[in-house]
Design an enzyme around this catalytic site. Sequence first.
Site, mmCIF file in Angstrom:
data_model
loop_
_atom_site.group_PDB
_atom_site.id
_atom_site.type_symbol
_atom_site.label_atom_id
_atom_site.label_comp_id
_atom_site.label_asym_id
_atom_site.label_seq_id
_atom_site.Cartn_x
_atom_site.Cartn_y
_atom_site.Cartn_z
ATOM 1 N N CYS A 69 13.899 -3.877 -5.981
ATOM 2 C CA CYS A 69 15.193 -2.635 -6.880
ATOM 3 C C CYS A 69 13.969 -2.633 -7.372
ATOM 4 C CB CYS A 69 16.067 -3.984 -7.853
ATOM 5 S SG CYS A 69 17.356 -4.893 -7.062
ATOM 6 N N ARG A 88 0.857 -1.332 -0.127
ATOM 7 C CA ARG A 88 -0.012 -0.035 0.130
ATOM 8 C C ARG A 88 1.083 1.164 0.620
ATOM 9 N NH1 ARG A 88 -3.268 1.331 2.891
ATOM 10 N NH2 ARG A 88 -4.812 1.825 2.568
#
Length: 428
Positions: free
Chosen positions: A343, A312
Amino acid sequence: MDMKETYITKEEAERITESYPTPFYLYDEEGIRENARRLKQAFSWNPGFREYFAVKATPNPEILRILREEGCGTDCSSLAELEMSEACGFRGQEIMFSSNDTPLSEYRFAEKLGAIINLDDFSNIEELRETLGGFPETLCLRYNPGGYFKIANTIMDNPQDAKFGMTEEQILEGFRILKAGGVKHFGIHAFLASNTVSNEYYPTLARQLFTLAVRVKEDCGIRLSFINLSGGVGIAYRPEEKPNDILAIGEGVHRVYDEILGKNGLSDVRIFTELGRFMLAPYGALITRVIHFKETYKHYAGVDACAANLMRPAVYGAYHHITVLGKEKEEGTESYDVVGSLCENNDKFAVDRRLPRLEKGDLLFIHDAGAHGFAMGYNYNGKLWCAELLKKRDGSVKLIRRAETPRDYFATLDIDPDMKRYMDSHSL
Ligand SMILES: *Cc1c(COP(=O)(O)O)cnc(C)c1O
C-alpha cells in the site's frame, strides 16, 4: 530482443517453482566464482592482495563460503555479520571490521575474533584503548578527504557531507597515538563514492590514499602494511551502460602504486578491497510471477514480489532490468508499470518499461539484484521474506535460505496470549 542475458531458462525456472514458489532470489555460483577470479587476477601484481566481501550486500552463509573458497575474507559492520563470518569459518585477519557509531561490545567481539578493526572516528581511538585495555597489534584508520570526489571534472560524490572517516590531520595524529601505544601494523581505508561505473574510480582513490601513505611515512615514521580501497566499484544496471573492466581497474591501481608507493620505498604495501555490489549484484536475480493486470490511466502489471523483497527501485528510483523469461527474443512492444502489492505508490519495479506483451503467469527475471537486494528486505504490510536459491555449477538448484513463514513473522508476538493461541490452533 532482450539486451541482458539470464542464467536460467523459462523451463528451468518453471521447474524450480514446482518446489519453491515465487518470489525467490536465485544466485549463480558460476558467475560469482568467475568474477571473483577475475578480481584476483586484476590485482595479482600485488602479492598480499585480498578482497574482503562486504557481508551486508548479500548476507548468506552459502555465498560467504563460496567466496571464502575463492580466497576472499569478509568485511563486517555489525555483531551479526561478525557472527555469520565466524560461523562460516572466517578466522582472524580474514575478517575486517569496518563499522561506524560502533557499540563497544562489538569491538570486544571483533578483537576476540582477531579481526582487523578499522576505526571510523578519532574519538574511537581512546574508546578502543579503554574498552580493550590497550590496542590490538593491527589497526586501520578510515580517511575522509572532504571536498568533492571528482573524476575528469565529474563529481562522483560528496565526501565532505559523508558521516564516515577522519580528516587528514586526525589520521596523522591518530597514527602517532597508535604508534606510541604499541600498535605494530597499520592500515588506511576510504570509501568515497558508491556504484561507480568508471575504470578511473579506484585509481583516483588509490592516488589519494597512496599520497597519504607517503605523508604517514614522513610525518609519523610509519610504514603502512595495507591500504583498503573499500567498496564502490559498480556494475552496469542498464543494458546500454558499459560495464567496468576490472582488469583495467587493477592495472590502473598498479600504475599509481608504482608511481607513488614504489618511488617512495613503500612497494610492499598490501592492497585490500571491500567490494559488495561488484562481487554479487549481477549474479543474483529476483524471480517473480505476473499475477494481475490493471488498466486505468496507465498499464499496470502486478507481480507476486514487492518492494519489501527488493527496495532499490522504490527508494532510489534505481533501474533494474527485467527479462520476461521465454520472451527474450520478442520486442518490447508494450509499456508497463511493473508493481507489487504494498500500500505504497512507490512499490514499482519499473515505470513505463517497454516489455513484450505480458500474460498472467509469465515469470520475470529482475536482474542485478544479487547485492543490496534481499539484504535490504523488510516486513512492511505483513510481507514475508522470500527464499534464496543457488544455481550450482552442475546446474542443480539448492535452497540456501527458506522463505519466512507466518510463524517466523509472529514469533516475537508469542508473548501475546491471543497470538500464541492463534499460532498453535492454526499450526502456524
Ligand atoms: C557498503 C560498504 C562496502 C561495499 O560497498 P559496495 O558499494 O557494495 O561495493 C564496503 N565497505 C564498507 C565499509 C561499506 O559500508
